[in-house]
Design an enzyme around this catalytic site. Structure first.
Site, PDB file in Angstrom:
ATOM      1  N   SER A 147       0.854  -1.185   0.000  1.00 37.35           N
ATOM      2  CA  SER A 147       0.000   0.000   0.000  1.00 37.35           C
ATOM      3  C   SER A 147       0.884   1.227   0.000  1.00 37.35           C
ATOM      4  O   SER A 147       2.063   1.156   0.383  1.00 37.35           O
ATOM      5  CB  SER A 147      -0.889  -0.001   1.252  1.00 37.35           C
ATOM      6  N   TYR A 160      -1.869  -0.114  10.478  1.00 38.97           N
ATOM      7  CA  TYR A 160      -1.964  -0.476   9.063  1.00 38.97           C
ATOM      8  C   TYR A 160      -0.689  -0.079   8.331  1.00 38.97           C
ATOM      9  O   TYR A 160      -0.095  -0.893   7.602  1.00 38.97           O
ATOM     10  CB  TYR A 160      -3.171   0.216   8.443  1.00 38.97           C
ATOM     11  N   LYS A 164       2.138  -2.502   6.495  1.00 45.21           N
ATOM     12  CA  LYS A 164       2.483  -2.409   5.079  1.00 45.21           C
ATOM     13  C   LYS A 164       3.978  -2.126   4.886  1.00 45.21           C
ATOM     14  O   LYS A 164       4.600  -2.624   3.943  1.00 45.21           O
ATOM     15  CB  LYS A 164       1.627  -1.343   4.397  1.00 45.21           C
TER      16      LYS A 164
END
Length: 269
Positions: A147, A160, A164
């Site tokens: 991402s 998150y 990533k």
């Protein structure tokens, strides 16, 4: 199902989180390119629906329900792949969590562990199962979904973004260690992708205005790049990241803050 190029003919692909969204789009495209596809998803119903859609179109697919953040469930996914198709040539680590937003001051250990398990540990567990199979046959392609959060930051998404970033480090390290065995490991980096085609909100419209190519992405925009990374066309590509974001990450300013906006660009007859 009409084969588009046959670039993945007779290869076996496991795709996690493939019941819907990006994973489903990649699975369907792989099948169209001749691959035999294992649809793994925590949601049994959508996994079965995606697999059935591929079969109904003339492709080969089976579904497996499981949580790939759990080692036993990963074992079950690979057991099905080996039982049905005898080997694994391609692994797409797509399963991920992105929906639970919290300011860092409001976070707790459970929230952190959930993200790291779902997004990062799951990829490690699947890599650990796929690598020996591919190394023995001296061929394989592993694609980890990353991402923009790996190199930029989102508000409310500390865990998150950390997961990533870990995925891209995992990609580089495993690419280095598996290269002598003919196994390639790369990261595919989606941009602003609307995974639900029926979703058309004002928030998404404003978000998509930040994309230099002029539109938000769809799940299908990831399918072609995923085919490339899995195919022999990418046989000399490993340890890298392929960004599919319409140009979002290359810009210094968003269009809303730009001092030289698009409406001032030359108009060509």
């Amino acid at each position: 199902m009409t084969t588009q190029t046959g670039r993945l003919a007779d290869r076996v692909a496991i795709i996690t989180g493939a019941g819907r969204g990006i994973g489903a789009a990649i699975a369907k495209r792989y099948a169209a390119e001749g691959a035999k596809v294992v649809i793994a998803d925590i949601d049994k119903t959508v996994a079965e629906e995606t697999a059935q859609a591929i079969v109904d179109s003339g492709g080969e697919a089976v579904s497996v329900a499981g949580n790939v953040g759990i080692s036993a469930d990963v074992d079950a996914v690979f057991d099905v792949a080996l039982l049905e198709f005898s080997t694994v040539d391609i692994l797409v680590n797509n399963a991920a969590e992105s929906r639970i937003l919290k300011h860092f001051l409001d976070t707790d250990e459970q929230w952190w562990d959930h993200y790291l398990t779902t997004n990062l540990k799951s990829q490690y567990l699947c890599l650990r199962k796929a690598a020996p199979i591919m190394a023995r046959q001296k061929r394989g392609s592993i694609i980890n979904l990353s991402s923009g959060g790996a190199t930029r930051s989102h508000r409310g998404m500390v865990a998150y973004d950390a997961s990533k970033g870990g995925i891209e480090a995992l990609t580089r390290s495993t690419a280095l260690e598996l290269a002598p065995y003919g196994v390639r490991v790369n990261a595919l980096v989606p941009g602003l992708i609307a995974t639900n085609p029926d979703e058309a909100t004002e928030s998404l419209r404003r978000r998509d205005q930040t994309v230099p190519l002029g539109r938000g992405g769809t799940a299908d925009d990831l399918a072609g790049p995923a085919v490339f990374l899995a195919s022999d066309d990418a046989q000399y590509v490993t340890g890298t990241r392929l960004v599919v974001d319409g140009g979002v990450l290359v810009q210094q300013r968003s269009p809303q803050a730009e001092v030289f906006p698009v409406d001032q660009f030359p108009v060509l007859a």
